[in-house]
Design a protein around this motif. Structure first.
Motif: not given
Length: 229
Positions: A72-82, A214-229
């Motif tokens: 559920d994690i798009g490439l746009d979640h793994l790169s970009g400002p911040g 694998a690890f990344w730091l960023g500012r992602w909005a709540r629910g942007a990558m879906g949820s397993l639970v």
């Protein structure tokens, strides 16, 4: 503020989460002296505690824990400002915690990250960390249920001017203050987003095979990558 975890199905969360207390380690060469680790035994996550983990709308996204899956994690979640790719790490099998002190290899136990170099007043504003389990083994994320601002208020007279540190967590436990530790199972291809600057945390492979993450730091909005639970 305490640990808050986003979920829609309490049963789905309980199927992969357990809870226990913690203790400070003394005289074990695997760990730094005073390291905070789960005390065991692990217990099921009961309905009342699960409901207390659920965030309301007053909880900001940057202090929220989410459980996600890689597909559920798009490439746009793994790169970009911040967004900062921190790299990968391999965790040995059957280790109660996984993060070493890179100078001598001793395990840190539950700890606080400091990538954003934030003081006490700003510690809750740090970026969250995204972790994906690359396998081959299952692993866990360990999370303490008290945040570092609350911990510093308890153990430091100068808390308002301090830079929170893992040593503050260790002092909190040494003084006998309670901390619950939640662990959440992450199979290969699953992961978490968590405020690792704000909450005591670590990985674990207790009872499991070796796995990489694998690890990344960023500012992602709540629910942007879906949820397993």
């Amino acid at each position: 503020m305490s640990l808050k975890l986003s979920f829609t199905s309490r049963a789905a969360l309980q199927a992969r989460a357990q809870v226990t207390g913690v203790r400070a380690v003394r005289g074990d060469v695997r760990f730094e002296d005073g390291a905070v680790i789960p005390s065991g035994p692990w217990r099921p996550l009961d309905d009342g505690l699960a409901d207390r983990l659920r965030p309301d709308q007053s909880i900001t996204d940057n202090v929220l824990v989410e459980v996600v899956k890689a597909e559920d994690i798009g490439l746009d979640h793994l790169s970009g400002p911040g967004i900062h790719h921190l790299g990968r790490a391999v965790s040995a099998a059957k280790s109660p915690t996984t993060t070493p002190n890179y100078q001598d290899g001793q395990l840190l136990g539950l700890h606080l990250d400091n990538w954003d170099k934030l003081d006490y007043a700003s510690k809750h504003t740090g970026r969250r960390r995204l972790c994906i389990n690359l396998g081959p083994g299952t692993r866990y994320i360990l999370l303490g249920d008290a945040d570092i601002q609350t911990i510093c208020q308890t153990v430091r007279e100068d808390y308002a001017a301090c830079y929170p540190h893992t040593d503050d967590l260790r002092a909190y436990i040494t003084l006998g203050h309670p901390l619950r530790c939640l662990r959440i199972r992450l199979d290969p291809g699953e992961g978490y987003i968590a405020p690792t600057e704000f909450l005591p945390h670590d990985g674990s492979t207790e009872g499991q095979d070796e796995s990489a993450a694998a690890f990344w730091l960023g500012r992602w909005a709540r629910g942007a990558m879906g949820s397993l639970v």
